[in-house]
Write a protein that holds these residues in place. Structure first.
Motif, PDB file in Angstrom:
ATOM      1  N   ASN A  12      13.976  44.921  85.672  1.00  0.00           N
ATOM      2  CA  ASN A  12      14.827  44.396  84.593  1.00  0.00           C
ATOM      3  C   ASN A  12      15.686  45.488  83.946  1.00  0.00           C
ATOM      4  OD1 ASN A  12      13.796  41.781  84.864  1.00  0.00           O
ATOM      5  ND2 ASN A  12      12.062  42.246  83.542  1.00  0.00           N
ATOM      6  N   GLY A  13      16.005  46.502  84.706  1.00  0.00           N
ATOM      7  CA  GLY A  13      16.841  47.584  84.192  1.00  0.00           C
ATOM      8  C   GLY A  13      16.119  48.529  83.251  1.00  0.00           C
ATOM      9  N   GLN A  14      14.829  48.365  83.093  1.00  0.00           N
ATOM     10  CA  GLN A  14      14.077  49.195  82.134  1.00  0.00           C
ATOM     11  C   GLN A  14      13.829  50.588  82.680  1.00  0.00           C
ATOM     12  OE1 GLN A  14      11.247  45.570  80.448  1.00  0.00           O
ATOM     13  NE2 GLN A  14      10.321  47.399  81.278  1.00  0.00           N
ATOM     14  N   ASN A  15      14.009  51.567  81.833  1.00  0.00           N
ATOM     15  CA  ASN A  15      13.630  52.935  82.221  1.00  0.00           C
ATOM     16  C   ASN A  15      13.561  53.839  80.990  1.00  0.00           C
ATOM     17  OD1 ASN A  15      12.832  54.876  84.039  1.00  0.00           O
ATOM     18  ND2 ASN A  15      14.908  55.555  84.479  1.00  0.00           N
ATOM     19  N   MET A  16      12.870  53.365  79.965  1.00  0.00           N
ATOM     20  CA  MET A  16      12.769  54.136  78.722  1.00  0.00           C
ATOM     21  C   MET A  16      11.865  55.355  78.923  1.00  0.00           C
ATOM     22  SD  MET A  16      11.168  52.859  75.106  1.00  0.00           S
ATOM     23  CE  MET A  16      12.510  51.968  74.389  1.00  0.00           C
ATOM     24  N   GLY A  17      12.241  56.468  78.309  1.00  0.00           N
ATOM     25  CA  GLY A  17      11.447  57.675  78.439  1.00  0.00           C
ATOM     26  C   GLY A  17      10.266  57.704  77.475  1.00  0.00           C
ATOM     27  N   ASP A 122       7.350  52.537  80.172  1.00  0.00           N
ATOM     28  CA  ASP A 122       7.722  51.497  81.127  1.00  0.00           C
ATOM     29  C   ASP A 122       6.488  50.680  81.526  1.00  0.00           C
ATOM     30  OD1 ASP A 122       9.885  50.307  82.520  1.00  0.00           O
ATOM     31  OD2 ASP A 122       9.082  51.115  84.393  1.00  0.00           O
ATOM     32  N   GLY A 123       5.348  50.981  80.889  1.00  0.00           N
ATOM     33  CA  GLY A 123       4.124  50.213  81.147  1.00  0.00           C
ATOM     34  C   GLY A 123       3.307  50.701  82.323  1.00  0.00           C
ATOM     35  N   GLN A 124       3.684  51.829  82.895  1.00  0.00           N
ATOM     36  CA  GLN A 124       2.915  52.368  84.021  1.00  0.00           C
ATOM     37  C   GLN A 124       1.881  53.365  83.502  1.00  0.00           C
ATOM     38  OE1 GLN A 124       4.732  52.824  87.918  1.00  0.00           O
ATOM     39  NE2 GLN A 124       4.367  55.009  87.793  1.00  0.00           N
ATOM     40  N   TYR A 125       0.687  53.329  84.119  1.00  0.00           N
ATOM     41  CA  TYR A 125      -0.411  54.195  83.685  1.00  0.00           C
ATOM     42  C   TYR A 125      -0.635  55.337  84.680  1.00  0.00           C
ATOM     43  CZ  TYR A 125      -1.903  50.635  80.290  1.00  0.00           C
ATOM     44  OH  TYR A 125      -1.974  49.750  79.237  1.00  0.00           O
ATOM     45  N   TYR A 126      -1.147  56.442  84.142  1.00  0.00           N
ATOM     46  CA  TYR A 126      -1.482  57.610  84.955  1.00  0.00           C
ATOM     47  C   TYR A 126      -2.889  58.066  84.575  1.00  0.00           C
ATOM     48  CZ  TYR A 126       3.576  57.466  85.054  1.00  0.00           C
ATOM     49  OH  TYR A 126       4.868  57.031  85.154  1.00  0.00           O
TER      50      TYR A 126
END
Lengths: 182, 75
Positions: A12-17, A122-126
């Motif tokens: 959805n075009g998301q790429n917030m830092g 962006d909701g991704q986990y590490y």
């Protein structure tokens, strides 16, 4: 492994830092099992994701740490010589207040082996930590203390590092309640 | 109530962040059965289906271990 085209790939075009204002931690020794790395990935995408969830030892759980907004960062640093490349991931953040809780955490964490789970914006986990290597304290990148000016802020900045052969997203669970004894 | 159909295992009932779903508090008796069923079907390792849940949600009756009837001794 099957290779594919790698496009812009923004949902959805998301790429917030930046990272979320909460991250999760536990003692490395309190983990019963870690998720596994891809053994024979069929695609390059599978080659970038851990399988399974972190499982804690009986009575243990993950805990959260509050992060002052725009102070948290998860950085990936490639390191090593030719034919010996790997990564060091860095978690940096600031916790305000200088209260006993964060002082006590620092007293414990400074020489301890830890595990962190970090969520980006962006909701991704590490996951920082595996069955071989923990995350460890590395310093205070933005200083710690009372500040000089009254307009400054009291608190502690922290940096933790985790050395890893490869980079993976974590798609498992985060248990915020103790594991039960089997 | 969902607790009739599912039992919490591996954790003390409480909150877990489940990616794609959010924070699910397994100590909350008001969780929807639909959510629990969806989690169960996605191999959630914190939920075990009960006999009643198997019957209600999947229409499967549980075969209980029945003892073979004892043969009566003749006097």
């Amino acid at each position: 492994m099957e290779f594919t085209d790698i496009d812009k790939n923004l949902t959805n075009g998301q790429n917030m830092g930046g990272i979320a204002q909460i991250c999760y931690y536990c003692a490395w020794e309190d983990v019963a099992t870690f998720p596994t790395v891809p053994a024979t990935p069929a695609t390059i995408e599978e080659n970038g994701v851990l399988t399974g969830s972190i499982a804690m030892k009986a009575g243990k759980q993950m805990r959260s740490i509050y992060i002052t907004d725009d102070t948290g960062e998860f950085e990936i640093e490639p390191v090593g010589e030719t034919d010996g490349k790997s990564f060091v991931t860095h978690l940096r953040f600031y916790n305000p207040g200088l209260k006993a809780k964060i002082l006590g955490f620092m007293n414990w964490a400074k020489n301890e082996n830890l595990v962190f789970i970090v969520k980006d914006n962006d909701g991704q986990y590490y996951l920082m930590g595996d069955d071989t290597r923990p995350a460890t304290y590395a310093g205070a990148p933005d200083g710690s203390g009372t500040s000089k000016e009254t307009a400054g802020r009291r608190g502690i900045s922290m940096e933790f590092v985790y050395k890893t052969a490869n980079l993976y997203a974590y798609e498992g669970d985060i248990p915020l309640t103790p594991a039960a004894s089997v | 109530m969902w607790t009739k159909y599912f039992k919490v295992v591996n954790i003390v009932p409480g909150p877990v962040i489940i990616q794609g779903t959010g924070t699910v508090d397994f100590s909350d008796p008001t969780l929807s059965v639909d959510l629990c069923q969806k989690l169960f079907e996605n191999d959630c390792r914190y939920l075990q289906i009960t006999d009643e849940g198997r019957e209600k949600l999947y229409g499967k009756t549980t075969t209980k271990n029945k003892r073979a009837p004892r043969s009566r001794k003749k006097n």
